[in-house]
Write an enzyme that holds these catalytic residues in place. Structure first.
Site, PDB file in Angstrom:
ATOM      1  N   LYS A  51       0.862  -1.185   0.000  1.00  0.00           N
ATOM      2  CA  LYS A  51       0.000   0.000   0.000  1.00  0.00           C
ATOM      3  C   LYS A  51       0.893   1.227   0.000  1.00  0.00           C
ATOM      4  CE  LYS A  51      -4.335   1.267   0.091  1.00  0.00           C
ATOM      5  NZ  LYS A  51      -5.515   0.645  -0.532  1.00  0.00           N
ATOM      6  N   ASP A  70      -6.787   4.539  -4.894  1.00  0.00           N
ATOM      7  CA  ASP A  70      -7.488   4.436  -3.608  1.00  0.00           C
ATOM      8  C   ASP A  70      -8.089   5.832  -3.406  1.00  0.00           C
ATOM      9  OD1 ASP A  70      -7.809   2.611  -1.083  1.00  0.00           O
ATOM     10  OD2 ASP A  70      -7.233   4.512  -0.236  1.00  0.00           O
TER      11      ASP A  70
HETATM   12  P1  NDP Z   1     -12.739   8.200  -3.419  1.00  0.00           P
HETATM   13  O1  NDP Z   1     -11.679   9.201  -3.188  1.00  0.00           O
HETATM   14  O2  NDP Z   1     -13.250   8.002  -4.800  1.00  0.00           O
HETATM   15  O3  NDP Z   1     -14.008   8.559  -2.496  1.00  0.00           O
HETATM   16  C1  NDP Z   1     -13.901   8.649  -1.116  1.00  0.00           C
HETATM   17  C2  NDP Z   1     -15.230   9.130  -0.572  1.00  0.00           C
HETATM   18  O4  NDP Z   1     -15.193   9.082   0.846  1.00  0.00           O
HETATM   19  C3  NDP Z   1     -15.538  10.562  -0.935  1.00  0.00           C
HETATM   20  O5  NDP Z   1     -16.932  10.740  -1.023  1.00  0.00           O
HETATM   21  C4  NDP Z   1     -14.966  11.323   0.262  1.00  0.00           C
HETATM   22  O6  NDP Z   1     -15.557  12.598   0.467  1.00  0.00           O
HETATM   23  C5  NDP Z   1     -15.328  10.387   1.381  1.00  0.00           C
HETATM   24  N1  NDP Z   1     -14.415  10.543   2.512  1.00  0.00           N
HETATM   25  C6  NDP Z   1     -13.065  10.440   2.505  1.00  0.00           C
HETATM   26  N2  NDP Z   1     -12.579  10.670   3.738  1.00  0.00           N
HETATM   27  C7  NDP Z   1     -13.650  10.937   4.519  1.00  0.00           C
HETATM   28  C8  NDP Z   1     -13.797  11.256   5.880  1.00  0.00           C
HETATM   29  N3  NDP Z   1     -12.743  11.353   6.704  1.00  0.00           N
HETATM   30  N4  NDP Z   1     -15.047  11.469   6.363  1.00  0.00           N
HETATM   31  C9  NDP Z   1     -16.119  11.379   5.537  1.00  0.00           C
HETATM   32  N5  NDP Z   1     -16.040  11.072   4.235  1.00  0.00           N
HETATM   33  C10 NDP Z   1     -14.814  10.860   3.732  1.00  0.00           C
HETATM   34  O7  NDP Z   1     -12.219   6.832  -2.786  1.00  0.00           O
HETATM   35  P2  NDP Z   1     -12.685   5.356  -3.089  1.00  0.00           P
HETATM   36  O8  NDP Z   1     -14.155   5.321  -3.332  1.00  0.00           O
HETATM   37  O9  NDP Z   1     -11.773   4.777  -4.086  1.00  0.00           O
HETATM   38  O10 NDP Z   1     -12.332   4.640  -1.701  1.00  0.00           O
HETATM   39  C11 NDP Z   1     -13.258   4.620  -0.616  1.00  0.00           C
HETATM   40  C12 NDP Z   1     -12.855   3.538   0.366  1.00  0.00           C
HETATM   41  O11 NDP Z   1     -12.845   2.260  -0.295  1.00  0.00           O
HETATM   42  C13 NDP Z   1     -11.475   3.678   0.991  1.00  0.00           C
HETATM   43  O12 NDP Z   1     -11.494   3.167   2.307  1.00  0.00           O
HETATM   44  C14 NDP Z   1     -10.611   2.778   0.120  1.00  0.00           C
HETATM   45  O13 NDP Z   1      -9.464   2.327   0.800  1.00  0.00           O
HETATM   46  C15 NDP Z   1     -11.581   1.643  -0.128  1.00  0.00           C
HETATM   47  N6  NDP Z   1     -11.282   0.829  -1.296  1.00  0.00           N
HETATM   48  C16 NDP Z   1     -11.248   1.363  -2.549  1.00  0.00           C
HETATM   49  C17 NDP Z   1     -10.999   0.558  -3.633  1.00  0.00           C
HETATM   50  C18 NDP Z   1     -11.065   1.070  -5.027  1.00  0.00           C
HETATM   51  O14 NDP Z   1     -11.008   0.255  -5.956  1.00  0.00           O
HETATM   52  N7  NDP Z   1     -11.215   2.360  -5.258  1.00  0.00           N
HETATM   53  C19 NDP Z   1     -10.673  -0.877  -3.470  1.00  0.00           C
HETATM   54  C20 NDP Z   1     -10.820  -1.349  -2.109  1.00  0.00           C
HETATM   55  C21 NDP Z   1     -11.075  -0.507  -1.074  1.00  0.00           C
HETATM   56  P3  NDP Z   1     -14.779  13.914  -0.046  1.00  0.00           P
HETATM   57  O15 NDP Z   1     -14.961  13.912  -1.532  1.00  0.00           O
HETATM   58  O16 NDP Z   1     -15.472  15.019   0.655  1.00  0.00           O
HETATM   59  O17 NDP Z   1     -13.342  13.756   0.367  1.00  0.00           O
END
Ligand code: NDP
Length: 444
Positions: A125, A165
């Site tokens: 990671k 991510d």
């Molecule tokens: P994105 O950056 O596309 O989206 C993240 C989302 O979560 C946004 O809506 C963001 O809001 C919100 N967010 C981030 N931090 C916070 C916080 N502290 N409090 C509230 N909301 C928050 O990321 P992903 O969708 O790719 O990833 C989301 C999760 O899924 C993570 O935990 C990641 O590790 C996990 N994941 C992702 C994978 C992938 O293929 N993308 C694979 C496996 C796991 P804002 O826009 O306001 O920041």
């Protein structure tokens, strides 16, 4: 003192100030007791001590210049955690909260997640405390180029294959790939999540969200249930959340709430996903504006309140520790039946205990969100063979992988007398293969 307790104590003493890493290690190691007591040779080989120590941690400086000519310096990280079953594989996270503890917890989880997919990928990671929010495309490009200028000497298609991510989507992967190719002069599958015009796989964008819903649907099917007519809450509105929403809606569910880091929207008529996609994928805007565009939708400042909305299914898809004990209790009180973790470690240890006690079907992240990395491994296979599959073909493989992960963890939980405890089932099933590979390869 028991082996697990001793290793956890050492881990905390040797890695002070890393709470997320301690949390993930505690959750994983304590559930491995049954397998360790069946295999006393693991303790003699120091297997757990080696398992929780990354093979390599790379920390680096990332200097870049903004549009006004000011110099900024961010921290860069890559943790190459475990390569027993394949090259390191795991995403890059760009978010101001990123630190070594978070990257290590994600890396540790990734080892077991990747093993669960049944594909030959090790765990890693990385990321940076850089915040892409509010930056111009040119600034993001300069940052990515600087980040890859250092990272390129540590990664490679057979060594370490990063992906996206939080904060790292198609745009960032494109800039990172461009810089890798420029420096190394090789057009290879060194990153996954690439665009379709330069070696990406169809269905990678959708994979994590779709995979989460495929697994939840399989858990429902095994109980004579389905998504049809269910009320669903999804936290986040990024890549995972959007495609979980899309698939849940396709299967007949009504998704009533989503959030970003500022606040949540509640739409009792069901979220209009095209509006969310416009706001998040096209405009890179805030979810608040959904309520200005859709009649009847309400916006609430702050995220926590989302868990007070009654639902049948909760899919936390934003970030770690979103659901604490109090939120879990609220969900249970309001009748939640299924919780599928799309984000990594979105539920605290206390929150998990609440769901398990209540008999909620709880699908832990390392299994439930493995669809993204599984499809990344399919992307690696396609780029090595230089043959690309249709969307339907990748999607069919993804669905098959998610269903088989569900059954593997279900069986592992039963085998060790913990039926329905998928936290333990996923850890045990994932650990088995990694442990065997580590034992076979000697003390390395
Ligand atoms: P994105 O950056 O596309 O989206 C993240 C989302 O979560 C946004 O809506 C963001 O809001 C919100 N967010 C981030 N931090 C916070 C916080 N502290 N409090 C509230 N909301 C928050 O990321 P992903 O969708 O790719 O990833 C989301 C999760 O899924 C993570 O935990 C990641 O590790 C996990 N994941 C992702 C994978 C992938 O293929 N993308 C694979 C496996 C796991 P804002 O826009 O306001 O920041």
């Amino acid at each position: 003192m028991r082996y697990v307790e001793r290793v956890l104590e050492q881990l905390k003493a040797k890695n002070p100030g890393e709470p997320e890493f301690h949390q993930a290690a505690t959750e994983i190691l304590t559930s491995l007791e049954p397998v360790l007591s069946r295999h006393p040779e693991y303790e003699a080989a120091g297997l757990l001590e080696r398992f929780i120590e990354p093979e390599r941690v790379i920390l680096f400086r990332v200097p870049w210049v903004d549009d006004k000519g000011c110099v900024h310096v961010n921290k860069g990280y890559r943790v190459q955690f475990n390569s027993a079953i394949g090259p390191y594989k795991g995403g890059l996270r760009f978010h101001p909260s990123v630190n070594l503890s978070i990257i290590k917890f994600l890396g540790l989880e990734q080892i077991l997640k990747n093993s669960l997919t049944g594909l030959p990928i090790g765990g890693g990671k990385g990321g940076s405390d850089f915040d892409p929010k509010g930056k111009s495309d040119a600034e993001v490009m300069r940052f990515c180029q600087s980040f890859m200028t250092e990272l390129c000497r540590h990664v490679g298609q057979d060594t370490d294959v990063p992906a996206g991510d939080i904060g790292v989507g198609g745009r960032e992967i494109g800039y990172l790939f461009g810089q890798y190719k420029r420096i190394r002069n090789e057009h290879v599958g060194v990153l996954t999540g690439r665009g379709l015009s330069y070696g990406g796989s169809l269905a990678r964008t959708e994979a994590t969200g779709y995979g989460l819903v495929y697994m939840t649907a399989e858990a429902m099917k095994c109980r004579g249930d389905s998504f049809e007519g269910k009320t669903v809450i999804i936290s986040g509105s990024g890549n995972v959340a959007i495609y979980a929403c899309e698939k849940a809606q396709t299967l007949g569910a009504k998704v009533v709430a989503m959030y970003d880091s500022n606040g949540y929207i509640y739409d009792k008529n069901g979220i209009k996903l095209n509006v969310i996609k416009d706001i998040k994928e096209v405009e890179r805007g805030r979810i608040k504006t959904y309520a200005d565009r859709v009649d009847g939708a309400i916006y609430h400042e702050g995220c926590k309140g989302i868990w007070a909305i009654p639902c049948d299914v909760a899919l936390p898809c934003a970030t770690q520790n979103e659901i604490d004990e109090a939120s879990a209790k609220l969900l249970v009180k309001n009748g939640v039946k299924y919780v599928g973790e799309g984000a990594n470690m979105p539920t605290t240890l206390e929150g998990i205990a609440v769901f398990q006690k209540a008999g909620t079907v709880f699908l832990p992240a390392k299994a439930a969100n493995a669809g993204g990395v599984a499809t990344s491994a399919l992307e690696m296979a396609q780029s090595s063979s230089r043959l690309f599959w249709t969307f339907e073909e990748v999607d069919r493989k993804l669905k098959g992988i998610m269903e088989s992960i569900y059954h593997n963890m279900d069986e592992a939980a039963r085998e060790y007398g913990m039926e329905g405890n998928y936290v333990a089932g996923a850890n045990l099933a994932g650990f088995k293969k990694v442990a065997e590979a580590m034992m076979a390869q000697g003390i390395v």
